[in-house]
Design a protein around this motif. Structure first.
Motif, PDB file in Angstrom:
ATOM      1  N   TYR A 257      44.007  28.390  41.214  1.00 52.30           N
ATOM      2  CA  TYR A 257      44.902  27.131  40.832  1.00 52.30           C
ATOM      3  C   TYR A 257      46.182  27.877  40.388  1.00 52.30           C
ATOM      4  O   TYR A 257      46.087  28.392  39.361  1.00 52.30           O
ATOM      5  CB  TYR A 257      44.065  26.525  40.048  1.00 52.30           C
ATOM      6  N   ALA A 258      47.289  27.578  41.118  1.00 51.72           N
ATOM      7  CA  ALA A 258      48.556  28.446  40.510  1.00 51.72           C
ATOM      8  C   ALA A 258      49.714  27.164  40.710  1.00 51.72           C
ATOM      9  O   ALA A 258      49.558  26.129  41.267  1.00 51.72           O
ATOM     10  CB  ALA A 258      48.828  29.313  41.403  1.00 51.72           C
ATOM     11  N   GLU A 259      50.557  27.601  39.882  1.00 51.90           N
ATOM     12  CA  GLU A 259      51.956  26.765  39.868  1.00 51.90           C
ATOM     13  C   GLU A 259      52.777  26.997  40.964  1.00 51.90           C
ATOM     14  O   GLU A 259      53.464  25.872  41.210  1.00 51.90           O
ATOM     15  CB  GLU A 259      52.622  27.018  38.587  1.00 51.90           C
ATOM     16  N   ASN A 260      52.660  28.035  41.772  1.00 48.55           N
ATOM     17  CA  ASN A 260      53.526  28.085  42.785  1.00 48.55           C
ATOM     18  C   ASN A 260      52.723  28.973  43.958  1.00 48.55           C
ATOM     19  O   ASN A 260      51.644  29.884  43.549  1.00 48.55           O
ATOM     20  CB  ASN A 260      54.837  28.728  42.551  1.00 48.55           C
ATOM     21  N   GLN A 261      53.284  29.211  45.075  1.00 46.05           N
ATOM     22  CA  GLN A 261      52.506  29.904  46.186  1.00 46.05           C
ATOM     23  C   GLN A 261      52.617  31.479  45.685  1.00 46.05           C
ATOM     24  O   GLN A 261      51.913  32.217  46.292  1.00 46.05           O
ATOM     25  CB  GLN A 261      52.937  29.592  47.560  1.00 46.05           C
ATOM     26  N   LYS A 262      53.937  31.918  45.258  1.00 43.61           N
ATOM     27  CA  LYS A 262      54.164  33.274  44.987  1.00 43.61           C
ATOM     28  C   LYS A 262      52.967  33.596  43.998  1.00 43.61           C
ATOM     29  O   LYS A 262      52.455  34.777  44.102  1.00 43.61           O
ATOM     30  CB  LYS A 262      55.623  33.765  44.430  1.00 43.61           C
ATOM     31  N   ASP A 263      52.838  32.873  43.020  1.00 45.39           N
ATOM     32  CA  ASP A 263      51.803  33.376  42.025  1.00 45.39           C
ATOM     33  C   ASP A 263      50.212  33.592  42.733  1.00 45.39           C
ATOM     34  O   ASP A 263      49.575  34.401  42.286  1.00 45.39           O
ATOM     35  CB  ASP A 263      51.845  32.343  40.746  1.00 45.39           C
ATOM     36  N   ALA A 264      50.250  32.420  43.323  1.00 40.50           N
ATOM     37  CA  ALA A 264      48.951  32.364  43.917  1.00 40.50           C
ATOM     38  C   ALA A 264      48.482  33.748  44.893  1.00 40.50           C
ATOM     39  O   ALA A 264      47.549  34.223  44.775  1.00 40.50           O
ATOM     40  CB  ALA A 264      48.648  31.108  44.891  1.00 40.50           C
ATOM     41  N   MET A 265      49.704  34.082  45.459  1.00 39.92           N
ATOM     42  CA  MET A 265      49.344  35.403  46.755  1.00 39.92           C
ATOM     43  C   MET A 265      49.533  36.515  45.753  1.00 39.92           C
ATOM     44  O   MET A 265      48.459  37.427  46.234  1.00 39.92           O
ATOM     45  CB  MET A 265      50.701  35.398  47.456  1.00 39.92           C
ATOM     46  N   THR A 266      49.912  36.634  44.859  1.00 38.19           N
ATOM     47  CA  THR A 266      49.870  37.814  43.893  1.00 38.19           C
ATOM     48  C   THR A 266      48.359  38.005  43.432  1.00 38.19           C
ATOM     49  O   THR A 266      47.911  38.934  43.403  1.00 38.19           O
ATOM     50  CB  THR A 266      50.815  37.677  42.646  1.00 38.19           C
ATOM     51  N   THR A 267      47.767  36.629  42.756  1.00 36.90           N
ATOM     52  CA  THR A 267      46.539  36.705  42.231  1.00 36.90           C
ATOM     53  C   THR A 267      45.560  36.945  43.522  1.00 36.90           C
ATOM     54  O   THR A 267      44.269  37.752  43.230  1.00 36.90           O
ATOM     55  CB  THR A 267      46.331  35.167  41.732  1.00 36.90           C
ATOM     56  N   LEU A 268      45.766  36.484  44.520  1.00 33.63           N
ATOM     57  CA  LEU A 268      44.839  36.535  45.788  1.00 33.63           C
ATOM     58  C   LEU A 268      44.908  38.152  46.147  1.00 33.63           C
ATOM     59  O   LEU A 268      43.552  38.663  46.382  1.00 33.63           O
ATOM     60  CB  LEU A 268      45.332  35.803  47.220  1.00 33.63           C
ATOM     61  N   GLY A 269      45.918  38.799  46.254  1.00 37.22           N
ATOM     62  CA  GLY A 269      46.003  40.433  46.336  1.00 37.22           C
ATOM     63  C   GLY A 269      44.941  40.794  45.424  1.00 37.22           C
ATOM     64  O   GLY A 269      44.323  41.892  45.730  1.00 37.22           O
ATOM     65  N   TYR A 270      45.087  40.467  43.895  1.00 38.54           N
ATOM     66  CA  TYR A 270      44.609  41.335  43.079  1.00 38.54           C
ATOM     67  C   TYR A 270      42.896  41.114  43.381  1.00 38.54           C
ATOM     68  O   TYR A 270      42.141  41.981  43.266  1.00 38.54           O
ATOM     69  CB  TYR A 270      45.028  41.025  41.775  1.00 38.54           C
ATOM     70  N   VAL A 271      42.569  39.652  43.806  1.00 36.84           N
ATOM     71  CA  VAL A 271      40.816  39.554  43.483  1.00 36.84           C
ATOM     72  C   VAL A 271      40.391  39.996  44.783  1.00 36.84           C
ATOM     73  O   VAL A 271      39.229  40.259  44.849  1.00 36.84           O
ATOM     74  CB  VAL A 271      40.705  38.188  43.090  1.00 36.84           C
ATOM     75  N   HIS A 272      41.202  39.796  45.785  1.00 35.28           N
ATOM     76  CA  HIS A 272      40.654  40.346  47.092  1.00 35.28           C
ATOM     77  C   HIS A 272      40.561  41.600  46.887  1.00 35.28           C
ATOM     78  O   HIS A 272      39.659  42.425  47.559  1.00 35.28           O
ATOM     79  CB  HIS A 272      41.913  40.147  48.327  1.00 35.28           C
ATOM     80  N   ALA A 273      41.311  42.496  46.334  1.00 32.53           N
ATOM     81  CA  ALA A 273      41.263  44.049  46.394  1.00 32.53           C
ATOM     82  C   ALA A 273      40.081  44.306  45.617  1.00 32.53           C
ATOM     83  O   ALA A 273      39.284  45.552  45.977  1.00 32.53           O
ATOM     84  CB  ALA A 273      42.528  44.547  45.730  1.00 32.53           C
ATOM     85  N   GLN A 274      39.779  43.565  44.433  1.00 31.03           N
ATOM     86  CA  GLN A 274      38.615  44.169  43.700  1.00 31.03           C
ATOM     87  C   GLN A 274      37.420  43.904  44.300  1.00 31.03           C
ATOM     88  O   GLN A 274      36.410  44.552  44.048  1.00 31.03           O
ATOM     89  CB  GLN A 274      38.623  43.398  42.385  1.00 31.03           C
TER      90      GLN A 274
END
Length: 795
Positions: free
Chosen positions: A59-76
């Motif tokens: 849950y993010a305020e904008n798509q850019k924040d969501a994608m940065t977060t997705l990259g991090y959790v996908h990598a872990q």
């Protein structure tokens, strides 16, 4: 003596210390599913809820924040898998695996994916949402590399981590586009059959309908044993640590045929089994965007997805997007090849392959106007053959990243349809359904026609100026069905019907699954997700009874033993199901192996027979050949003084099958259940080493299903006691727009690629037993059943 005791105590102490340190590290290496972290380049705080199967709901305020977060959790959860995925296309596996991967690196490094990726990145609009959001995703991955926990596989192999780039993303898509590779396995074998045995031997394969003499004459010369190409490519893909796409099922049912009047989409893409599996699930929610998607490791946009407005899935189209050309070299200058306009110079490129713990290897890539000369890239081939590979993926403008972004950001059916035109390769059947009641099947791929005298199932003539003449077709000529009056669409890698009289060439799978899907959908209305969930694990073959009927009818039962008669009764009474307790599938598939061996191996040899078993054409031929008593394959060419008949070969192979089963499973036919022979292990690349197998691999499990039923569990026909299932559904998804918040899914093993995560294999038993879990969209339910991980902007 005291000294010896002291030494032993020291050794024991060191061993205990190593175990404690190792166990501590493994515990430390677990993914973080709750807590609070800071993340660079976030504009606002972002919350990730990990549900009870480890799926992140971002849950993010904008798509850019969501994608940065997705990259991090996908990598872990999947950094090790990402590392493998980005290395195969540019030929960089030897850097981590050493010389064992050199053959793979030489081939993939030479066929042009890496160069095509670099060109695609350079052409990408740097102000587009595709570019900006993809960079945000990569930023998340790279922040995890810099600050997160290093996966155990990367530690074991001593890999030096590098930042991920957009070229890595394109390389991953490039390998996945290539990995189908059926042309590479099939065309050389068919060419050898044509050149060695003649046209009659091809009739049973049914390739592109009837093969006329004109097509046979499109290129002829002395026999060259092109099967060496098939052998090399097959061995490379079998050894690959990255799984290949191989098939798939999907169907979309219109509201007119569902219980609640809303669309239902079902999809199960078939991919070679591996651990971790192919897909990573993630649910993104922003004020202007929501998508529950399925992501390939290292790629920012989902290939499968749904939200409250629409859903989409895919299967492989199986169209022919690869052609091979035999180049004719200048006898006075080996650096030139013949064209209709005279001799042209080959171009040459030298590349360096780095090899772990060894010296670098220089790779010389020779290219003609048709593409790279693959016979110079594959070990053990005669380089003077100079066979070039023309692949649409590397020859056409690459817009795959834009296309996948658009698929996951469509506003309606019209915009969704338009985005598919951007995909020139691979060919895909893209399935669509929405909340408004629209359903669609639309194929991607840059399609073309060849002259009537040319058959692309064979190695083509690179010098005559005819075999490479392509008439490119407009996208509106691609096979498709949008809101048809029969109210459903489906795809199972089957041959599409002709459009404007033209039958698109390809490497289509047998009609079995298509017949079964169509038969079930046509006869029934009032579908709901429960009945669809039973259909997606259906184990009944549409053609097995016909094939077995052809085979049993030809048997000479005069000297049958008690077990042979008992087994024959079971086969004749069989309803073509493949459940764990069934006995007939055990009998049938063993018989298939011995019958195919008896018909194909004498002409083609043991090695080439095994190569044929790896192709779709063998599956295509079984029904045709068993109904054709006049097939030339029945005769054993090694017995010069007699000509074997269909009855003799089928009777002999039946007896061999029963004897083999008696040796492997005992003399009691009633104990020959399918569960004892049909099993699956989800294998990790490091799990191939016996020392690590129990830690990294998942399984083995008995599993129902078989080749070419809806519950498609793929294996190569074999005489082994246990049939290892090599591939099958990479996920099963059922999207019901009448109850969108409770749609169903399952993964073969689990969401995480980290062996210490509780989500590494927590879906495996559910999967092999044909069960499902929810794909959650309701925020209150998600919050109530999830752990929470908060990411705050770095100050």
């Amino acid at each position: 003596m005291k000294l010896v005791k002291k030494i032993l105590l020291v050794i024991l102490f060191l061993l205990v210390l190593i175990v404690i340190v190792g166990a501590t590290y493994l515990q430390y290496s677990k993914p973080d599913y709750e807590g609070e972290f800071t993340l660079g380049n976030l504009n606002k705080e972002t919350t990730v809820y990990f549900d009870d199967y480890g799926v992140p709901h971002i849950y993010a305020e904008n798509q850019k924040d969501a994608m940065t977060t997705l990259g991090y959790v996908h990598a872990q959860d999947r950094l090790w898998q990402m590392e493998l995925m980005r290395r195969i296309a540019p030929g960089r596996l030897s850097e981590i695996f050493g010389g064992a991967a050199l053959k793979t690196d030489k081939f993939f490094g030479g066929i042009g994916i890496d160069e095509n990726s670099a060109k695609a990145v350079a052409q990408l609009d740097k102000n587009s949402q595709t570019y900006l959001l993809a960079q945000a995703y990569l930023d998340g991955i790279n922040q995890y590399i810099a600050e997160g926990k290093t996966p155990i596989e990367i530690r074991l192999l001593g890999i030096e981590q590098e930042k991920f780039t957009l070229k890595d993303v394109y390389n991953i898509f490039g390998f996945m586009s290539f990995s189908f590779a059926m042309a590479q396995k099939t065309d050389p074998l068919l060419t050898d059959i044509r050149d060695r045995f003649g046209l009659d031997y091809l009739k049973d394969f049914g390739i592109n309908g009837e093969l006329g003499t004109q097509q046979l004459q499109s290129f002829q010369g002395k026999y060259k044993e092109y099967s060496e190409i098939s052998k090399s490519v097959t061995s490379l893909l079998e050894a690959s640590p990255v799984p290949a796409f191989i098939g798939s099922n999907s169907w979309v049912i219109g509201g007119e045929k569902t219980k609640k009047g809303k669309v239902i989409l079902a999809n199960d893409p078939h991919i070679m089994y591996s651990q971790p599996g192919t897909w990573y699930e993630a649910h993104i929610v922003c004020p202007d965007y929501e998508m529950y998607g399925y992501y390939i490791a290292g790629t920012p946009f989902p290939l499968l997805g749904h939200n409250r407005e629409y859903a989409y899935g895919l299967t492989m189209f199986e169209n022919d997007d690869v052609d091979f050309f035999q180049e004719e070299e200048n006898p006075n200058n080996p650096k030139q090849y013949k064209t209709p306009d005279g001799f042209k110079n080959y171009t040459y490129q030298q590349k360096t392959i780095k090899v772990k713990d060894s010296t670098d290897v220089k790779l010389n890539v020779k290219t003609s106007q048709h593409g790279p000369i693959i016979t110079g890239l594959l070990d053990g081939l005669e380089t003077e053959k100079s066979v070039a590979m023309h692949w649409i993926y590397t020859q056409q403008k690459n817009r795959i990243l834009d296309a996948v972004y658009e698929l996951s950001h469509a506003k309606n059916l019209e915009s969704f349809h338009k985005s598919i035109e951007l995909i020139h390769a691979p060919g895909l059947n893209i399935m669509y359904g929405d909340a408004k009641g629209n359903i669609a099947w639309i194929t991607s791929g840059k399609l073309y026609k060849l002259p009537k005298s040319v058959n692309a199932n064979f190695i083509l003539n690179g010098a005559n100026g005819i075999d490479d003449k392509k008439e490119w077709l407009s996208f509106d000529q691609n096979p498709q069905a949008i809101n048809p009056p029969w109210h459903y669409v489906y795809s199972s890698n089957n041959q599409p019907t002709p459009i404007d009289g033209y039958l698109y060439p390809g490497y289509y799978l047998p009609k079995d699954r298509a017949m079964r899907i169509n038969g079930l959908l046509e006869q029934k209305n009032k579908w709901d997700k429960e009945t669809v969930s039973k259909m997606i694990v259906d184990n009944t073959s549409a053609t097995a009874q016909t094939i077995v009927g052809n085979m049993t009818k030809a048997l000479n039962i005069a000297n049958f033993s008690a077990n042979e008669n008992q087994a024959l009764t079971i086969l004749k009474d069989w309803k073509a199901t493949h459940e764990l307790n069934d006995i007939a599938p055990t009998l049938c598939n063993k018989w298939f192996y011995f019958y195919l061996k008896a018909t194909l191996e004498d002409e083609f040899g043991e090695e080439n027979f095994k190569l044929l078993l790896n192709t779709h054409i063998v599956k295509q031929m079984i029904e045709n050949q068993t109904a054709n008593a006049a097939s030339p394959w029945w005769d054993n060419v090694n017995t010069k003084d007699q000509k074997e008949t269909q009855s003799e070969i089928l009777t002999k192979s039946y007896k061999e099958a029963i004897k083999s089963l008696e040796n492997q499973l005992g003399s009691d036919v009633s104990q020959w259940q399918w569960s004892k022979v049909h099993q699956v292990t989800f294998q990790h690349p490091i799990g191939k080493v016996k020392l690590f197998s129990q830690f990294f691999n998942v399984g083995p499990f008995p599993i129902s299903g078989t080749n070419e039923v809806i519950n498609n569990q793929l294996f190569i026909y074999t005489d082994e006691a246990v049939i290892p299932v090599k591939g099958g559904p990479s996920t099963r998804r059922i999207i019901d727009f009448s109850d969108i918040e409770n749609s169903l899914s399952v993964l073969p093993t689990g969401q995480s690629g980290n062996p210490m995560s509780k989500h590494y294999s927590d879906q495996s038993e559910m999967f092999v037993n044909g069960k499902f879990r929810k794909m959650k969209l309701n925020k209150k339910e998600i919050e109530a059943t999830s752990t929470k991980l908060i990411f705050k902007p770095k100050s």
